[in-house]
Motif scaffolding. Structure first.
Motif, PDB file in Angstrom:
ATOM      1  N   LEU A 138       0.824  -1.212   0.000  1.00 57.92           N
ATOM      2  CA  LEU A 138       0.000   0.000   0.000  1.00 57.92           C
ATOM      3  C   LEU A 138       0.856   1.259   0.000  1.00 57.92           C
ATOM      4  O   LEU A 138       0.505   2.250  -0.656  1.00 57.92           O
ATOM      5  CB  LEU A 138      -0.927  -0.010   1.220  1.00 57.92           C
ATOM      6  N   PHE A 139       1.971   1.250   0.721  1.00 57.00           N
ATOM      7  CA  PHE A 139       2.888   2.388   0.701  1.00 57.00           C
ATOM      8  C   PHE A 139       3.385   2.644  -0.722  1.00 57.00           C
ATOM      9  O   PHE A 139       3.457   3.789  -1.180  1.00 57.00           O
ATOM     10  CB  PHE A 139       4.072   2.157   1.633  1.00 57.00           C
ATOM     11  N   LEU A 140       3.744   1.573  -1.441  1.00 58.57           N
ATOM     12  CA  LEU A 140       4.209   1.720  -2.816  1.00 58.57           C
ATOM     13  C   LEU A 140       3.103   2.263  -3.713  1.00 58.57           C
ATOM     14  O   LEU A 140       3.347   3.112  -4.582  1.00 58.57           O
ATOM     15  CB  LEU A 140       4.717   0.377  -3.349  1.00 58.57           C
ATOM     16  N   LEU A 141       1.881   1.774  -3.508  1.00 59.47           N
ATOM     17  CA  LEU A 141       0.761   2.228  -4.328  1.00 59.47           C
ATOM     18  C   LEU A 141       0.454   3.705  -4.083  1.00 59.47           C
ATOM     19  O   LEU A 141       0.364   4.500  -5.032  1.00 59.47           O
ATOM     20  CB  LEU A 141      -0.476   1.379  -4.027  1.00 59.47           C
ATOM     21  N   ILE A 142       0.331   4.093  -2.816  1.00 61.43           N
ATOM     22  CA  ILE A 142      -0.005   5.489  -2.507  1.00 61.43           C
ATOM     23  C   ILE A 142       1.163   6.407  -2.861  1.00 61.43           C
ATOM     24  O   ILE A 142       0.969   7.527  -3.341  1.00 61.43           O
ATOM     25  CB  ILE A 142      -0.387   5.624  -1.017  1.00 61.43           C
ATOM     26  N   GLY A 143       2.398   5.931  -2.640  1.00 62.74           N
ATOM     27  CA  GLY A 143       3.560   6.720  -3.037  1.00 62.74           C
ATOM     28  C   GLY A 143       3.623   6.938  -4.530  1.00 62.74           C
ATOM     29  O   GLY A 143       3.999   8.021  -5.004  1.00 62.74           O
ATOM     30  N   THR A 144       3.241   5.917  -5.301  1.00 60.18           N
ATOM     31  CA  THR A 144       3.190   6.066  -6.753  1.00 60.18           C
ATOM     32  C   THR A 144       2.141   7.087  -7.156  1.00 60.18           C
ATOM     33  O   THR A 144       2.351   7.894  -8.077  1.00 60.18           O
ATOM     34  CB  THR A 144       2.885   4.705  -7.413  1.00 60.18           C
ATOM     35  N   ILE A 145       1.004   7.075  -6.480  1.00 58.44           N
ATOM     36  CA  ILE A 145      -0.044   8.067  -6.757  1.00 58.44           C
ATOM     37  C   ILE A 145       0.483   9.481  -6.511  1.00 58.44           C
ATOM     38  O   ILE A 145       0.300  10.388  -7.338  1.00 58.44           O
ATOM     39  CB  ILE A 145      -1.291   7.787  -5.891  1.00 58.44           C
ATOM     40  N   LEU A 146       1.149   9.669  -5.381  1.00 53.97           N
ATOM     41  CA  LEU A 146       1.719  10.984  -5.079  1.00 53.97           C
ATOM     42  C   LEU A 146       2.790  11.375  -6.097  1.00 53.97           C
ATOM     43  O   LEU A 146       2.837  12.519  -6.563  1.00 53.97           O
ATOM     44  CB  LEU A 146       2.328  10.979  -3.675  1.00 53.97           C
ATOM     45  N   GLY A 147       3.657  10.407  -6.448  1.00 51.39           N
ATOM     46  CA  GLY A 147       4.724  10.691  -7.396  1.00 51.39           C
ATOM     47  C   GLY A 147       4.194  11.097  -8.761  1.00 51.39           C
ATOM     48  O   GLY A 147       4.655  12.081  -9.355  1.00 51.39           O
ATOM     49  N   ILE A 148       3.214  10.361  -9.265  1.00 46.27           N
ATOM     50  CA  ILE A 148       2.633  10.694 -10.566  1.00 46.27           C
ATOM     51  C   ILE A 148       1.928  12.040 -10.499  1.00 46.27           C
ATOM     52  O   ILE A 148       1.970  12.828 -11.457  1.00 46.27           O
ATOM     53  CB  ILE A 148       1.676   9.583 -11.033  1.00 46.27           C
ATOM     54  N   SER A 149       1.278  12.335  -9.364  1.00 45.05           N
ATOM     55  CA  SER A 149       0.623  13.643  -9.206  1.00 45.05           C
ATOM     56  C   SER A 149       1.644  14.771  -9.293  1.00 45.05           C
ATOM     57  O   SER A 149       1.427  15.768  -9.999  1.00 45.05           O
ATOM     58  CB  SER A 149      -0.111  13.702  -7.861  1.00 45.05           C
ATOM     59  N   LEU A 150       2.762  14.623  -8.580  1.00 44.57           N
ATOM     60  CA  LEU A 150       3.813  15.642  -8.611  1.00 44.57           C
ATOM     61  C   LEU A 150       4.382  15.791 -10.025  1.00 44.57           C
ATOM     62  O   LEU A 150       4.643  16.905 -10.493  1.00 44.57           O
ATOM     63  CB  LEU A 150       4.927  15.276  -7.631  1.00 44.57           C
TER      64      LEU A 150
END
Length: 231
Positions: A138-150
């Motif tokens: 889940l950390f990887l998934l949510i971190g990916t969401i944040l990264g793509i948003s940035l």
């Protein structure tokens, strides 16, 4: 009769827990290539093809994980089809401008997927070591969401704001997303003067703190139940 019903209920609960365990493992395997392999690849056309393959893996596997709800699966299927088409078409030089739109559809899909997995994580009853594995996924998934948003914000405002660094590449953005979640930011994007970047970073920090608190609460609850059972 009541004993038979109880055994069927227990069996159903065990099967559901096993499904949750396998789904979290699949999610972890789905996110690792993007977070571990892609950042060390060379740029250029080879890197873009690799990124397209990783995105396709996430979309197709994630769509299979969205089974269970007809409405949710239909929405996910539409986003997957649009995103896959735009991401693959963008490999041609004349259509590279379509990549951000495909990544935006991917972002929406991952947000829906994260909502499903957060709900599963809250209700699931897993041992501590498997709980940590699920939390990592889940950390990887949510971190990916944040990264793509940035990254999308950086792409949208690239060169349009004087005095503000908006040239974040995707590997750096993926790192920033994980850092924001786990360490309240790494001092990079979180310190930018662009308001939209600060908003996304701040929301990411709040989500990270809440998720860590949830993980600690579930671990403590599991240990308490184990100690109570042993005594």
């Amino acid at each position: 009769m009541y004993g038979l019903v109880g055994k069927q209920t227990d069996k159903s609960s065990v099967d559901k827990t096993e499904d949750d365990r396998q789904n979290f493992l699949l999610l972890l395997l789905m996110m690792l290539p993007l977070q571990v392999i892609y950042p060390v690849l060379s740029g250029g056309q080879t890197g873009q093809v690799s990124l397209t393959l990783f995105f396709s893996l996430i979309l197709i596997t994630g769509l299979w994980l969205m089974r269970g709800s007809r409405r949710r699966f239909l929405i996910a299927a539409i986003l997957v089809l649009i995103s896959l088409e735009l991401i693959w078409v963008s490999l041609w030089q004349a259509a590279t401008s379509l990549l951000p739109l495909g990544e935006f559809c991917l972002l929406l899909f991952l947000i829906i997927l994260s909502g499903r997995y957060l709900a599963i994580f809250i209700r699931t009853k897993l041992p501590v070591h498997e709980l940590l594995l699920a939390a990592t996924a889940l950390f990887l998934l949510i971190g990916t969401i944040l990264g793509i948003s940035l990254y999308l914000i950086s792409t949208l405002y690239h060169g349009s704001t004087t005095g503000v660094r908006v040239d974040i590449d995707l590997p750096q953005a993926l790192f920033e997303g994980i850092a924001i979640l786990t360490a309240n930011g790494s001092g990079g994007v979180a310190g930018e003067s662009m308001p939209l970047l600060r908003v996304v970073s701040s929301l990411g920090m709040i989500v990270g703190i809440l998720f860590i608190a949830l993980l600690i609460a579930k671990i403590v609850t599991n240990l308490y139940k184990y100690e109570k059972k042993e005594s």
